[in-house]
Design an enzyme around this catalytic site. Structure first.
Site, PDB file in Angstrom:
ATOM      1  N   GLN A  94      41.110  64.772  49.011  1.00 26.89           N
ATOM      2  CA  GLN A  94      42.126  65.792  49.267  1.00 26.89           C
ATOM      3  C   GLN A  94      41.780  66.564  50.543  1.00 26.89           C
ATOM      4  OE1 GLN A  94      44.961  66.076  47.495  1.00 26.89           O
ATOM      5  NE2 GLN A  94      45.702  67.697  48.830  1.00 26.89           N
ATOM      6  N   LYS A 142      48.235  65.013  40.725  1.00 28.32           N
ATOM      7  CA  LYS A 142      47.934  63.598  40.987  1.00 28.32           C
ATOM      8  C   LYS A 142      47.252  62.975  39.770  1.00 28.32           C
ATOM      9  CE  LYS A 142      47.844  64.326  45.955  1.00 28.32           C
ATOM     10  NZ  LYS A 142      47.114  64.463  47.223  1.00 28.32           N
ATOM     11  N   ASP A 182      45.946  56.729  50.734  1.00 30.59           N
ATOM     12  CA  ASP A 182      46.597  57.818  51.458  1.00 30.59           C
ATOM     13  C   ASP A 182      47.070  57.382  52.847  1.00 30.59           C
ATOM     14  OD1 ASP A 182      47.197  60.336  50.482  1.00 30.59           O
ATOM     15  OD2 ASP A 182      45.109  61.011  50.510  1.00 30.59           O
TER      16      ASP A 182
END
Ligand code: GUN
Length: 287
Positions: A96, A52, A119
Site C-alpha cells: 500500500q 481489499k 498493482d
C-alpha cells in the site's frame, strides 16, 4: 443523464470472479493468494487495506495481511518482499502506497516480482503498458476503462482530457485512452498544475477524467454539454467524501457521470481482485 454505478458494477465483477475461482478450486487446485502489506498507520491506507482484505474473502482469494510498524527498515521490507516473491502460494503482492517517510517506495515497488505485481506499479509493467504489451495495469485506471466498457461509453475517436499526471492514475489512464483498442483510440490531453487555462482545456473534452484531488473544484463551467465525466477524486472533507467535480452542478450538463462515493473507488478494488485471479490462473501448474 446517466449516473454510472461503480458500486454495483464492482459487485457484479466480484461475483463473476467468485464463480470463476469456485469453478477452478472445485477441481482441487489451491485458492489464489494475495499478500497485502500496510506500513505505518495512515488512516486512509488502513481503510483501503481493510476493504481489499474484505474483497479477497468475498471472492475466495486467500489474503496474507501484513501490518508493519513505520519504524521498519528498508532492508526488512525488501526481505519480506523477496520472501513473498519466492512463495508459490502467493500470486499477488500489494504494497500500500504511500510508504512512511524514510522508506523508498520506488525501490520497494521495483523489488516486487513483475509477475506478482497485481498493482501494475513495477517499472516493467509500466514500460510494457507504454509499449502496448500484455501487462498488469494499475487498478484505478483499469477500473475506469472497465466502467466505460460495461456502460458501452467508448472514447474512440473522441477528445479525452485527463486532469492529473500521477503515476497511479493520470499517466497510465492517458496511455490506456490513447492505445489502439475499442475503448481507447481517444485523442488525449493531459492537464496538470502548470496548465495555463484548465477550464478551456476541460471544455473541449467529450470525456473528462478528473484525478487532481481537489474537492468539488470542477464546476459546470469546466464541462462541455453532453460530456462523460469520470471523477477519480476521493477527497475527505468535513461534509464527507467528495469528488473533484461539483457533482450537483456538473450533473445537470453531462450525458453521464460517476458519483463519489460509489463510482470509481469500488472499481479499483474489483480490478485488484481481477488481476490477482488472472495472476493465479497464469501461475497454476498446467495440467
Ligand atoms: N495508494 C493509493 N492507491 C493505491 C493503489 O491502488 N495501490 C496501492 N498499493 N497503493 C495505493
Amino acid at each position: 443523464m446517466q449516473i454510472i454505478d461503480g458500486k454495483g458494477t464492482a459487485a457484479t465483477i466480484r461475483a463473476e470472479l467468485k464463480a470463476q475461482v469456485a469453478a477452478i478450486t472445485a477441481l482441487g487446485t489451491r485458492a489464489p493468494g494475495l499478500a497485502v502489506i500496510l506500513v505505518g498507520e495512515d488512516p486512509a491506507s488502513q481503510v483501503y487495506v481493510r476493504n481489499k482484505v474484505r474483497a479477497c474473502a468475498e471472492v475466495g482469494i486467500h489474503s496474507l495481511h501484513y501490518e508493519l510498524p513505520a519504524s521498519i527498515s528498508q532492508q526488512e521490507l525488501l526481505d519480506l518482499l523477496a520472501a513473498l516473491n519466492s512463495r508459490d502460494d502467493v500470486d499477488g503482492i500489494l504494497l500500500q502506497m504511500p510508504l512512511p517517510k524514510g522508506l523508498d517506495g520506488n525501490a520497494c515497488l521495483a523489488a516486487i516480482d513483475p509477475a506478482k505485481d497485481v498493482d501494475g506499479f513495477h517499472p516493467i509493467n509500466v514500460g510494457r503498458l507504454s509499449q502496448g504489451l500484455p501487462c498488469f495495469v494499475s487498478c484505478t485506471p483499469a477500473g475506469v476503462i472497465e466502467l466505460l466498457r460495461r456502460y458501452n461509453l467508448s472514447p474512440a475517436g473522441k477528445k479525452a482530457v485527463v486532469v492529473g499526471r500521477s503515476n497511479i492514475v493520470g499517466k497510465p489512464l492517458a496511455m490506456l485512452l490513447a492505445r489502439n483498442d475499442a475503448f481507447g483510440n481517444a485523442t488525449v490531453t493531459v492537464c496538470h498544475s502548470a496548465t495555463p487555462d484548465l477550464a478551456a482545456e476541460c471544455r473541449e473534452a467529450d470525456f473528462l477524467f478528473l484525478a487532481m484531488g481537489k474537492p468539488e473544484f470542477i464546476t459546470a463551467d469546466y464541462v462541455k454539454k453532453g460530456a462523460v465525466v469520470i471523477d477519480v477524486g476521493i477527497n475527505r472533507t468535513e461534509e464527507g467524501l467528495r469528488g473533484d467535480a461539483d457533482f450537483d452542478a456538473v450533473c445537470q450538463k453531462v450525458a453521464a457521470i460517476t458519483p463519489v462515493p460509489g463510482g470509481v473507488g469500488p472499481m479499483t478494488i474489483a480490478m485488484l481482485m481481477k488481476n490477482t485471479v488472472q495472476s493465479w490462473q497464469t501461475r497454476l501448474p498446467k495440467a
